[in-house]
Design a protein around this motif. Sequence first.
Motif, mmCIF file in Angstrom:
data_model
loop_
_atom_site.group_PDB
_atom_site.id
_atom_site.type_symbol
_atom_site.label_atom_id
_atom_site.label_comp_id
_atom_site.label_asym_id
_atom_site.label_seq_id
_atom_site.Cartn_x
_atom_site.Cartn_y
_atom_site.Cartn_z
ATOM 1 N N TYR A 33 -18.698 -1.118 -10.747
ATOM 2 C CA TYR A 33 -19.167 -1.870 -11.917
ATOM 3 C C TYR A 33 -18.070 -2.805 -12.423
ATOM 4 O O TYR A 33 -18.315 -3.977 -12.717
ATOM 5 N N ILE A 34 -16.853 -2.283 -12.538
ATOM 6 C CA ILE A 34 -15.735 -3.097 -13.023
ATOM 7 C C ILE A 34 -15.429 -4.231 -12.053
ATOM 8 O O ILE A 34 -15.034 -5.337 -12.448
ATOM 9 N N ALA A 35 -15.649 -3.979 -10.752
ATOM 10 C CA ALA A 35 -15.329 -4.982 -9.745
ATOM 11 C C ALA A 35 -16.158 -6.244 -9.907
ATOM 12 O O ALA A 35 -15.680 -7.353 -9.631
ATOM 13 N N PRO A 187 0.191 2.260 -14.480
ATOM 14 C CA PRO A 187 -1.030 1.932 -15.241
ATOM 15 C C PRO A 187 -1.375 0.447 -15.253
ATOM 16 O O PRO A 187 -1.375 -0.201 -16.306
ATOM 17 N N TYR A 188 -1.663 -0.105 -14.065
ATOM 18 C CA TYR A 188 -2.161 -1.473 -14.001
ATOM 19 C C TYR A 188 -3.644 -1.479 -14.354
ATOM 20 O O TYR A 188 -4.341 -0.483 -14.166
ATOM 21 N N PRO A 189 -4.169 -2.617 -14.844
ATOM 22 C CA PRO A 189 -5.618 -2.727 -15.043
ATOM 23 C C PRO A 189 -6.340 -2.510 -13.720
ATOM 24 O O PRO A 189 -5.829 -2.848 -12.645
ATOM 25 N N ILE A 190 -7.535 -1.952 -13.785
ATOM 26 C CA ILE A 190 -8.278 -1.652 -12.556
ATOM 27 C C ILE A 190 -8.580 -2.917 -11.774
ATOM 28 O O ILE A 190 -8.575 -2.916 -10.534
ATOM 29 N N HIS A 191 -8.806 -4.017 -12.468
ATOM 30 C CA HIS A 191 -9.053 -5.281 -11.776
ATOM 31 C C HIS A 191 -7.884 -5.654 -10.853
ATOM 32 O O HIS A 191 -8.087 -6.203 -9.766
ATOM 33 N N THR A 192 -6.676 -5.340 -11.288
ATOM 34 C CA THR A 192 -5.503 -5.649 -10.464
ATOM 35 C C THR A 192 -5.533 -4.869 -9.152
ATOM 36 O O THR A 192 -5.215 -5.408 -8.082
ATOM 37 N N SER A 193 -5.933 -3.607 -9.233
ATOM 38 C CA SER A 193 -6.025 -2.786 -8.018
ATOM 39 C C SER A 193 -7.119 -3.287 -7.085
ATOM 40 O O SER A 193 -6.986 -3.242 -5.857
#
Length: 462
Positions: A33-35, A187-193
């Motif tokens: 969903y975040i992707a 703790p990077y934002p999930i978008h970064t991963s």
Amino acid sequence: MFQFSIGITRKRILVLILAVISVMLIDSTLVKYIAYSNEELSRHTYVGIFITFVIFFVGISLVTLGFIERKEDDPKRKRGLALKNSYHIIFLTQLSLIVLFAIIIYSVVVLQSYSILSLFAALYISHIPALFFLMFLVLSLVEWIMVKKNRILLLYSLSFSLTALTIIISLTYATIVLAHQESIVKPYPIHTSLYDLPRADLAIYFGPTLDIISILSFISVWIVSAFLLSTYIRRMGKVRYCIIIVLPLIYFLFPFETYFLNIFQPLMTSSPVTFAIINALVLGATKQVGALFFSIAFLIASGLVAKHVVHKYLLISALGIAIFFGSLEIDSFLYATYPPFGLVTMSFMAMGSYLIYTGIINTAALVARDKELRKEFYRSAMSEYDLLKVIGISEMEKELIKSYKAIDKRTRSLQKDSSFEKDRVKEALHGLVDEMDTENAREILHEVLTEVYQKSRPKSKY
């Protein structure tokens, strides 16, 4: 070892199945969903969600182990070495995963980072035992097929074999990807991963392969489930039955339309948020919905033998199928997000494989020992009994052949003995005769004894 027991009922199993599927669904689709959306929750929210998932995992593990422990302690039941030690293996597996989760939570909350080695550990702790139980189950199915050829057994063995291959490929794929991740996940934002997946090029090779194997495995179990539920055609009508049976298949296959039609491409370009909702919330539960559908046949069959101990093992099998097929999802896990979403879903794999293995093997052993139960199966025309009949009869015939070979070997060794006597033969075979509960078995043993007695008589000199 710590032992406890929890009563098992269809209602509790159904509630547990729905709870596990719900947790796995959210855990495996959150990253998707975040992707495709621009929404990013706070770090504390992510950590809170992850801890909640872990608590569910621990609770479900404890409840499931409580269902099993007392059910395997039957000294009269013949069990192989793998089945005898299966509870100890899964207990240590779940305990290791719980300890590992505690370390990850401590690292995330206190140290605000975690080591990629913890993901490696979880990957192998969940995959290796799952593969172990699955391979022993396939070997048992193959032994039954060799004794009694049957399409149900053949399709199940094909599906579980393909699933075992999926586990091996997934393990290889995940190992390579994680090896290129940073050693410490911060703790990077999930978008970064999501934007920086190491060795993303491997998806070109591993992705289609895993998709093809998943489709073939799903279709194999789907055919068996549709056949076992065919009894209800008269009750609900052919049209309604076909709709209920076909919808899970269409739902599972629809996400693979990107290989052929890719009808969502315009929507993904024009409205990525809408596509994210559809993909994550509507189409993201294919494995979990399929797992729920597969478990229905065992849930219904358990109701047909509600007064027999087989009922409990059928419920265990239903729970195992729902958990196992729903946990075959590693996409979110590969991104090594902070915290590691997808890890809880994958960690259910070993437990699901164990439940299928112990449920089916013990069901076969119980049916093979109970003549009255087998007679009840043959008197009924319900297709749900077909699976129970075939595994029970196959197990009974397999044990009969093994016992006959043991008798033959024993008598041959006795005949070579110079002090060979009829009474010694009776004593040697008495225990084996008592173990047989079928007239055919007794006839075979009678023939063996007759032959032995004739050979043991001294030849006349005249």
